[in-house]
Design a protein around this motif. Structure first.
Motif, PDB file in Angstrom:
ATOM      1  N   LEU A 105     -42.838 -84.275   5.229  1.00  6.60           N
ATOM      2  CA  LEU A 105     -42.189 -83.648   6.379  1.00  6.60           C
ATOM      3  C   LEU A 105     -41.859 -82.186   6.079  1.00  6.60           C
ATOM      4  CD1 LEU A 105     -39.785 -86.509   7.534  1.00  6.60           C
ATOM      5  CD2 LEU A 105     -41.728 -85.584   8.811  1.00  6.60           C
ATOM      6  N   CYS A 106     -41.418 -81.920   4.847  1.00  5.65           N
ATOM      7  CA  CYS A 106     -41.163 -80.530   4.448  1.00  5.65           C
ATOM      8  C   CYS A 106     -42.441 -79.707   4.537  1.00  5.65           C
ATOM      9  CB  CYS A 106     -40.614 -80.480   3.025  1.00  5.65           C
ATOM     10  SG  CYS A 106     -38.901 -81.025   2.863  1.00  5.65           S
ATOM     11  N   THR A 107     -43.532 -80.274   4.077  1.00 12.49           N
ATOM     12  CA  THR A 107     -44.809 -79.568   4.101  1.00 12.49           C
ATOM     13  C   THR A 107     -45.279 -79.331   5.527  1.00 12.49           C
ATOM     14  OG1 THR A 107     -45.372 -80.687   2.030  1.00 12.49           O
ATOM     15  CG2 THR A 107     -47.168 -79.583   3.191  1.00 12.49           C
ATOM     16  N   ALA A 108     -45.073 -80.331   6.390  1.00 11.90           N
ATOM     17  CA  ALA A 108     -45.461 -80.184   7.782  1.00 11.90           C
ATOM     18  C   ALA A 108     -44.653 -79.093   8.469  1.00 11.90           C
ATOM     19  CB  ALA A 108     -45.292 -81.513   8.514  1.00 11.90           C
ATOM     20  N   GLN A 109     -43.402 -78.932   8.065  1.00  9.48           N
ATOM     21  CA  GLN A 109     -42.575 -77.869   8.627  1.00  9.48           C
ATOM     22  C   GLN A 109     -43.006 -76.502   8.118  1.00  9.48           C
ATOM     23  OE1 GLN A 109     -39.938 -78.105  10.941  1.00  9.48           O
ATOM     24  NE2 GLN A 109     -40.236 -75.898  10.932  1.00  9.48           N
ATOM     25  N   ALA A 110     -43.163 -76.388   6.804  1.00 12.30           N
ATOM     26  CA  ALA A 110     -43.589 -75.121   6.191  1.00 12.30           C
ATOM     27  C   ALA A 110     -44.113 -75.437   4.800  1.00 12.30           C
ATOM     28  CB  ALA A 110     -42.424 -74.134   6.110  1.00 12.30           C
ATOM     29  N   PHE A 111     -45.276 -74.889   4.464  1.00  7.83           N
ATOM     30  CA  PHE A 111     -45.868 -75.179   3.156  1.00  7.83           C
ATOM     31  C   PHE A 111     -44.919 -74.793   2.015  1.00  7.83           C
ATOM     32  CE2 PHE A 111     -50.514 -74.902   4.799  1.00  7.83           C
ATOM     33  CZ  PHE A 111     -50.375 -76.163   5.341  1.00  7.83           C
ATOM     34  N   TYR A 112     -44.178 -73.703   2.199  1.00 12.05           N
ATOM     35  CA  TYR A 112     -43.203 -73.322   1.175  1.00 12.05           C
ATOM     36  C   TYR A 112     -42.249 -74.477   0.887  1.00 12.05           C
ATOM     37  CZ  TYR A 112     -44.152 -68.242   1.171  1.00 12.05           C
ATOM     38  OH  TYR A 112     -44.707 -66.996   1.029  1.00 12.05           O
ATOM     39  N   TYR A 113     -41.750 -75.103   1.936  1.00 16.31           N
ATOM     40  CA  TYR A 113     -40.784 -76.182   1.750  1.00 16.31           C
ATOM     41  C   TYR A 113     -41.411 -77.358   1.012  1.00 16.31           C
ATOM     42  CZ  TYR A 113     -37.672 -73.756   5.032  1.00 16.31           C
ATOM     43  OH  TYR A 113     -36.848 -72.841   5.646  1.00 16.31           O
ATOM     44  N   GLY A 114     -42.696 -77.581   1.236  1.00 14.08           N
ATOM     45  CA  GLY A 114     -43.369 -78.652   0.512  1.00 14.08           C
ATOM     46  C   GLY A 114     -43.404 -78.411  -0.984  1.00 14.08           C
ATOM     47  N   VAL A 115     -43.797 -77.196  -1.389  1.00  8.26           N
ATOM     48  CA  VAL A 115     -43.883 -76.924  -2.830  1.00  8.26           C
ATOM     49  C   VAL A 115     -42.491 -76.815  -3.449  1.00  8.26           C
ATOM     50  CG1 VAL A 115     -46.156 -75.874  -2.702  1.00  8.26           C
ATOM     51  CG2 VAL A 115     -44.138 -74.432  -2.449  1.00  8.26           C
ATOM     52  N   PHE A 116     -41.514 -76.301  -2.690  1.00  7.56           N
ATOM     53  CA  PHE A 116     -40.146 -76.264  -3.212  1.00  7.56           C
ATOM     54  C   PHE A 116     -39.615 -77.685  -3.392  1.00  7.56           C
ATOM     55  CE2 PHE A 116     -39.526 -71.948  -0.921  1.00  7.56           C
ATOM     56  CZ  PHE A 116     -40.083 -71.286  -1.999  1.00  7.56           C
ATOM     57  N   ALA A 161     -38.382 -82.312  -7.111  1.00 10.67           N
ATOM     58  CA  ALA A 161     -38.709 -83.608  -7.702  1.00 10.67           C
ATOM     59  C   ALA A 161     -38.923 -83.482  -9.207  1.00 10.67           C
ATOM     60  CB  ALA A 161     -39.956 -84.192  -7.029  1.00 10.67           C
ATOM     61  N   LEU A 162     -39.621 -82.443  -9.639  1.00 12.44           N
ATOM     62  CA  LEU A 162     -39.830 -82.228 -11.068  1.00 12.44           C
ATOM     63  C   LEU A 162     -38.499 -82.022 -11.785  1.00 12.44           C
ATOM     64  CD1 LEU A 162     -42.944 -79.868 -10.986  1.00 12.44           C
ATOM     65  CD2 LEU A 162     -42.890 -82.250 -11.734  1.00 12.44           C
ATOM     66  N   CYS A 163     -37.581 -81.291 -11.158  1.00 16.07           N
ATOM     67  CA  CYS A 163     -36.278 -81.041 -11.785  1.00 16.07           C
ATOM     68  C   CYS A 163     -35.452 -82.324 -11.858  1.00 16.07           C
ATOM     69  CB  CYS A 163     -35.508 -79.978 -10.982  1.00 16.07           C
ATOM     70  SG  CYS A 163     -36.202 -78.313 -11.087  1.00 16.07           S
ATOM     71  N   VAL A 164     -35.538 -83.164 -10.840  1.00 19.97           N
ATOM     72  CA  VAL A 164     -34.773 -84.414 -10.818  1.00 19.97           C
ATOM     73  C   VAL A 164     -35.263 -85.364 -11.906  1.00 19.97           C
ATOM     74  CG1 VAL A 164     -34.349 -86.520  -9.480  1.00 19.97           C
ATOM     75  CG2 VAL A 164     -34.099 -84.270  -8.402  1.00 19.97           C
ATOM     76  N   PHE A 165     -36.586 -85.427 -12.086  1.00 18.97           N
ATOM     77  CA  PHE A 165     -37.138 -86.392 -13.029  1.00 18.97           C
ATOM     78  C   PHE A 165     -37.334 -85.810 -14.435  1.00 18.97           C
ATOM     79  CE2 PHE A 165     -38.179 -88.338  -9.008  1.00 18.97           C
ATOM     80  CZ  PHE A 165     -38.091 -89.694  -9.265  1.00 18.97           C
ATOM     81  N   ALA A 166     -36.916 -84.546 -14.634  1.00 22.48           N
ATOM     82  CA  ALA A 166     -37.105 -83.904 -15.941  1.00 22.48           C
ATOM     83  C   ALA A 166     -35.943 -84.190 -16.874  1.00 22.48           C
ATOM     84  CB  ALA A 166     -37.273 -82.395 -15.756  1.00 22.48           C
ATOM     85  N   ALA A 167     -35.437 -85.409 -16.855  1.00 17.81           N
ATOM     86  CA  ALA A 167     -34.327 -85.796 -17.720  1.00 17.81           C
ATOM     87  C   ALA A 167     -34.315 -87.319 -17.821  1.00 17.81           C
ATOM     88  CB  ALA A 167     -33.008 -85.281 -17.149  1.00 17.81           C
ATOM     89  N   PRO A 168     -33.753 -87.857 -18.896  1.00 12.57           N
ATOM     90  CA  PRO A 168     -33.662 -89.308 -19.026  1.00 12.57           C
ATOM     91  C   PRO A 168     -32.829 -89.885 -17.872  1.00 12.57           C
ATOM     92  CG  PRO A 168     -33.200 -88.217 -21.099  1.00 12.57           C
ATOM     93  CD  PRO A 168     -33.227 -87.156 -20.056  1.00 12.57           C
ATOM     94  N   PRO A 169     -33.107 -91.102 -17.385  1.00 21.03           N
ATOM     95  CA  PRO A 169     -34.223 -91.941 -17.835  1.00 21.03           C
ATOM     96  C   PRO A 169     -35.554 -91.444 -17.272  1.00 21.03           C
ATOM     97  CG  PRO A 169     -33.074 -92.990 -16.032  1.00 21.03           C
ATOM     98  CD  PRO A 169     -32.297 -91.750 -16.345  1.00 21.03           C
ATOM     99  N   TRP A 170     -36.546 -91.373 -18.121  1.00 25.50           N
ATOM    100  CA  TRP A 170     -37.846 -90.847 -17.703  1.00 25.50           C
ATOM    101  C   TRP A 170     -38.554 -91.855 -16.812  1.00 25.50           C
ATOM    102  CZ3 TRP A 170     -37.875 -85.955 -19.079  1.00 25.50           C
ATOM    103  CH2 TRP A 170     -37.163 -85.572 -20.221  1.00 25.50           C
ATOM    104  N   PHE A 190     -31.455 -76.926 -13.420  1.00 21.52           N
ATOM    105  CA  PHE A 190     -32.874 -76.597 -13.571  1.00 21.52           C
ATOM    106  C   PHE A 190     -33.394 -75.882 -12.324  1.00 21.52           C
ATOM    107  CE2 PHE A 190     -33.605 -80.442 -16.609  1.00 21.52           C
ATOM    108  CZ  PHE A 190     -33.043 -79.707 -17.636  1.00 21.52           C
ATOM    109  N   PHE A 191     -33.053 -76.438 -11.171  1.00 22.18           N
ATOM    110  CA  PHE A 191     -33.529 -75.867  -9.918  1.00 22.18           C
ATOM    111  C   PHE A 191     -32.944 -74.470  -9.702  1.00 22.18           C
ATOM    112  CE2 PHE A 191     -34.031 -75.630  -5.257  1.00 22.18           C
ATOM    113  CZ  PHE A 191     -35.345 -76.044  -5.152  1.00 22.18           C
ATOM    114  N   GLY A 192     -31.688 -74.298 -10.088  1.00 19.46           N
ATOM    115  CA  GLY A 192     -31.064 -72.985  -9.960  1.00 19.46           C
ATOM    116  C   GLY A 192     -31.742 -71.933 -10.807  1.00 19.46           C
ATOM    117  N   LEU A 193     -32.206 -72.310 -11.987  1.00 25.14           N
ATOM    118  CA  LEU A 193     -32.926 -71.360 -12.834  1.00 25.14           C
ATOM    119  C   LEU A 193     -34.240 -70.936 -12.173  1.00 25.14           C
ATOM    120  CD1 LEU A 193     -32.351 -72.936 -16.372  1.00 25.14           C
ATOM    121  CD2 LEU A 193     -31.274 -70.883 -15.426  1.00 25.14           C
ATOM    122  N   PHE A 194     -34.928 -71.886 -11.560  1.00 30.30           N
ATOM    123  CA  PHE A 194     -36.159 -71.534 -10.846  1.00 30.30           C
ATOM    124  C   PHE A 194     -35.857 -70.667  -9.625  1.00 30.30           C
ATOM    125  CE2 PHE A 194     -38.008 -75.295 -13.055  1.00 30.30           C
ATOM    126  CZ  PHE A 194     -39.136 -74.661 -13.574  1.00 30.30           C
ATOM    127  N   ALA A 195     -34.709 -70.906  -9.005  1.00 32.34           N
ATOM    128  CA  ALA A 195     -34.362 -70.166  -7.790  1.00 32.34           C
ATOM    129  C   ALA A 195     -34.131 -68.680  -8.056  1.00 32.34           C
ATOM    130  CB  ALA A 195     -33.116 -70.777  -7.142  1.00 32.34           C
TER     131      ALA A 195
END
Length: 309
Positions: A115-126, A131-140, A247-252
């Motif tokens: 749905l994010c991608t359908a709204q704007a491609f930027y939102y899809g990749v963000f 998702a990468l930031c959420v899963f980049a920590a235990p439990p893997w 993590f997300f804040g550092l990317f931001a």
């Protein structure tokens, strides 16, 4: 202008909302569309705040932060309809986090990213980055992450193909592959002051460039920012959100360091930040992200839940 009103967005969600409004005429259809998008963001923030705080005050706070953010107001001022669907980043933020806690919810997370991608491609990749930031920590839970991202990517391919075909069509009104004044050889910058400096100050300085109609606003608002930082540091309800938010804040912060519209260099070379790695990867889709500060669409709900708590 009339065509923009009737399509209402470059991709499906806004256009579907605007379709039944067409008989009302361009002005009323536009105003109703914008109002509905703001109300949807308010409702998304309200539900998210309620889920975390179990209180009316927390829900109302999150709803106000999401609906009245400077980022959202800047989009309304600029008429950037394709980015006004801020409810989808709110949904994706929550759905991905829930999928990390309960893996069998991965389908909802993938759908929210679509749905994010359908709204704007930027939102899809963000959203994928979140998702990468959420899963980049235990439990893997890498299997869950792979299911989410692969499903999102496959489902998004028809949208990407349609957009690519539109851009390359002979009758396309705009065919440039890069934003004016920007090239892949010099990474775009998200100025640090743009997040915290209030008032009539934006980066890039589009009014000085002769375009006062488009304002790229990423100011977060001191009230929400201070409340959120305090809560993330101390409130146990946000314990599972702290590391992904950090993590997300550092990317931001963007791909290269800029302060007060001055690119900070070391030995004549731009100071690169974590997001730069996403641009420098071979064949990276991030090279199409000319305006990385629009990641604010996900930063705002992260602030909203902090302020709510």
């Amino acid at each position: 202008g009339v065509l923009a009103v009737f399509t209402a967005a470059e991709l499906p969600p806004g256009a579907l909302v605007a379709l039944p409004l067409r008989p009302l005429g361009p002005a009323l259809a536009w105003n109703l569309l914008v109002s509905l998008q703001v109300l949807a963001a308010a409702a998304g923030g309200f539900v998210l705040g309620r889920a975390l705080t179990q209180s009316d005050a927390g829900a109302l706070t999150a709803g106000v932060v999401c609906a009245a953010s400077p980022f959202g107001l800047g989009l309304i001022h600029s008429g950037l309809s394709e980015y006004q669907g801020l409810v989808w980043p709110i949904l994706a933020l929550w759905a991905v986090h829930r999928a990390a806690e309960t893996p069998d919810r991965w389908r909802l997370a993938a759908f929210a990213l679509w749905l994010c991608t359908a709204q704007a491609f930027y939102y899809g990749v963000f959203g994928a980055l979140w998702a990468l930031c959420v899963f980049a920590a235990p439990p893997w839970r890498l299997t869950t992450l792979a299911k989410i991202l692969l499903t999102w990517l496959v489902a998004s391919l028809p949208l990407i193909a349609a957009a690519t075909g539109s851009f390359s069509a002979q009758e396309a009104a705009f065919t440039a592959q890069e934003a004016p004044g920007w090239s892949y050889q010099s990474l775009p910058a998200t100025d640090l002051l743009s997040w915290v400096r209030p008032g009539d100050w934006v980066h890039p300085d589009t009014p000085r460039m002769g375009n006062p109609g488009i304002l790229h606003v990423s100011y977060l608002g001191w009230a929400a920012l201070i409340a959120a930082l305090w809560a993330y540091a101390r409130d146990p309800r946000l314990a599972a959100w702290r590391r992904p938010a950090l993590f997300f804040g550092l990317f931001a912060l963007g791909p290269s360091l800029s302060i007060n519209r001055r690119l900070i260099t070391l030995g004549g070379v731009a100071s690169l930040l974590p997001m730069a790695a996403l641009y420098l990867l071979p064949f990276s889709p991030w090279r199409a992200v000319h305006h990385p500060y629009r990641i604010a669409a996900f930063v705002v709900p992260l602030l909203a839940i902090g302020a709510a708590c």
